[in-house]
Design a protein around this motif. Structure first.
Motif, PDB file in Angstrom:
ATOM      1  N   TYR A   1     -20.035 -11.501   6.554  1.00  0.00           N
ATOM      2  CA  TYR A   1     -20.008 -10.810   7.636  1.00  0.00           C
ATOM      3  C   TYR A   1     -21.350 -10.080   7.926  1.00  0.00           C
ATOM      4  N   ARG A   2     -21.644  -9.839   9.111  1.00  0.00           N
ATOM      5  CA  ARG A   2     -22.613  -8.758   9.291  1.00  0.00           C
ATOM      6  C   ARG A   2     -22.241  -7.517  10.091  1.00  0.00           C
ATOM      7  N   GLY A   3     -22.508  -6.330   9.431  1.00  0.00           N
ATOM      8  CA  GLY A   3     -22.085  -5.175   9.884  1.00  0.00           C
ATOM      9  C   GLY A   3     -23.042  -4.298  10.129  1.00  0.00           C
ATOM     10  N   TYR A   4     -23.092  -3.208  10.898  1.00  0.00           N
ATOM     11  CA  TYR A   4     -23.990  -2.468  11.310  1.00  0.00           C
ATOM     12  C   TYR A   4     -23.785  -0.803  11.076  1.00  0.00           C
ATOM     13  N   ALA A   5     -24.138  -0.356  10.136  1.00  0.00           N
ATOM     14  CA  ALA A   5     -23.997   0.865   9.399  1.00  0.00           C
ATOM     15  C   ALA A   5     -24.846   2.089  10.154  1.00  0.00           C
ATOM     16  N   GLY A   6     -24.382   3.469  10.248  1.00  0.00           N
ATOM     17  CA  GLY A   6     -24.836   4.490  11.112  1.00  0.00           C
ATOM     18  C   GLY A   6     -23.789   5.372  11.327  1.00  0.00           C
ATOM     19  N   LYS A   7     -24.422   6.680  11.986  1.00  0.00           N
ATOM     20  CA  LYS A   7     -23.452   7.626  12.637  1.00  0.00           C
ATOM     21  C   LYS A   7     -23.321   7.954  14.107  1.00  0.00           C
ATOM     22  N   ILE A   8     -22.375   7.983  14.539  1.00  0.00           N
ATOM     23  CA  ILE A   8     -22.308   7.974  15.944  1.00  0.00           C
ATOM     24  C   ILE A   8     -22.812   9.544  16.409  1.00  0.00           C
TER      25      ILE A   8
END
Length: 416
Positions: free
Chosen positions: A237-244
């Motif tokens: 899969y392709r996921g996008y990590a970060g902080k809101i």
């Protein structure tokens, strides 16, 4: 129990570190080993008194010179509230340190030496606090013991600062006469200033109503990392990590990826290896999109119904923090959130006069600690919100291309 972040600022030797030490000492927020270390370090002083400033001034050079150089952070709490204290240096050479420390604060304590009144750094730090969007200021008139606790001296300084504050966008200002060295009106009320019927500093910090400056309507998700596991244990899969950084995101919500403008829908939200239906501000999550759109580190995911400014010409307020001059035509790297792009200085519409707060036109260059409105041209479009609307997505920095040193702090205002 809520949290209050506040900064102490003002000119050098106005007593900022001593005030914090007194606040910690009188509120019984110092551990026994910390107090013992400070008492041991204070024995070398001529008068033999405990130097409370040593609680924050921990660098060897700070103790040798008796000044604050780097920003110091201290944490304490009372029965009413938790606090993060930011002790900023007062020397003009370290104004950039003050900018860094104040950027996340909700309240500023501006110390003024009762003997000297409002000086240049008082004006400079007050202006920076205003530009950074700090809504609450406490003017602590310190060293009242050295002016015989004079009410007239205190009143005159209040008049001076009120004239200054009329030119700033600070809605809430409180004036308190104190002696940080002796503890007058810091934690306990002063018996030497019976003419003052206001609150003590600690009581004010405990009871002031602080508005949440986080924008909960403009949802922003700067992509920090693209996850693409390709192992037997994990599905492809392709996921996008970060902080809101502001607002919230929900599964099924239509989103736009900026600056490309690609659109999709959130199919999954992962947090701590669990699927959740909604995630809010300051949560670190992995977003999954329903479509295979091109998303990279530095991109910004936003709701399709609430989009920021996307432009290659940016107007902003700048605090210049380098000894090298900032001039029209100079090139830097501009960073907004996780996004970086090269930029060139196109124009300096005006510089702010620190003494009068007047706008000075026809400026071609800036020196260390100058404040000015600037126009930048970027190599790639950047997505941002005006700083006054969303501090999390409206603050930026300039980076020197060759040394990789941060040389400027920006409050983005809009498209030029």
């Amino acid at each position: 129990m809520d949290l209050l972040r506040f900064i102490t600022c003002g000119s050098v030797d106005d007593g900022k570190s001593t005030l914090i030490g007194r606040l910690l000492y009188d509120s019984k927020s110092i551990l026994a080993d910390q107090l013992e270390a400070v008492e041991k370090a204070s024995k070398s002083r001529d008068n033999g008194d405990v130097d409370l400033a040593l609680l924050t001034d921990g660098l060897r050079s700070e103790r040798e010179q008796g000044i604050t150089i780097d920003v110091a952070y201290r944490y304490f709490q009372t029965t009413a509230r938790k606090f993060i204290i930011v002790d900023a240096p007062g020397h003009i050479q370290y104004t950039r340190n003050m900018v860094t420390g104040a950027s996340n604060c909700q309240l500023a304590i501006v110390l003024i030496d009762a003997r000297h009144g409002v000086v240049e750094q008082t004006r400079r730090h007050s202006l920076i606090a205003s530009l950074l969007g700090i809504q609450h200021v406490v003017v602590a008139v310190n060293k009242m013991d050295l002016v015989d606790f004079s009410q007239d001296v205190f009143s005159n300084i209040c008049i001076q600062y009120t004239e200054l504050a009329q030119k700033l966008n600070i809605p809430d200002i409180t004036y308190i006469p104190i002696s940080a060295l002796n503890g007058d009106n810091v934690v306990d009320r002063s018996t030497a200033m019976s003419w003052y019927d206001g609150t003590t500093l600690l009581n004010h910090l405990e009871t002031i109503d602080i508005d949440d400056t986080t924008n909960h309507t403009l949802s922003r998700f700067p992509v920090q990392y693209v996850l693409r596991p390709q192992t037997a244990e994990l599905p492809d899969y392709r996921g996008y990590a970060g902080k809101i950084t502001s607002g919230a995101f929900r599964v099924g919500e239509a989103v736009t990826v900026l600056p490309s403008g690609e659109t999709s829908t959130i199919s999954r939200i992962e947090s701590n290896e669990q699927d959740i239906q909604e995630a809010g501000v300051n949560q670190s999550v992995i977003l999954h999109l329903a479509d295979n759109v091109d998303v990279s580190r530095g991109d910004l995911i936003v709701p399709s119904t609430s989009q920021p400014v996307v432009s290659q010409t940016v107007e902003a307020m700048l605090c210049w923090m380098d000894t090298k001059a900032f001039s029209v035509g100079s090139k830097y790297v501009l960073q907004v959130g996780t996004s970086r792009t090269r930029c060139v200085v196109r124009e300096i519409p005006y510089q702010l006069n620190i003494e009068t707060y007047e706008q000075v036109a026809d400026v071609e260059s800036l020196k260390l600690n100058d404040l000015a409105r600037v126009v930048l041209k970027t190599a790639q479009p950047i997505a941002f919100d005006p700083y006054s609307q969303n501090r999390a997505n409206g603050g930026a920095i300039l980076i020197d291309e060759t040394s990789n040193v941060t040389v400027g702090a920006l409050m983005l205002e809009g498209e030029a």
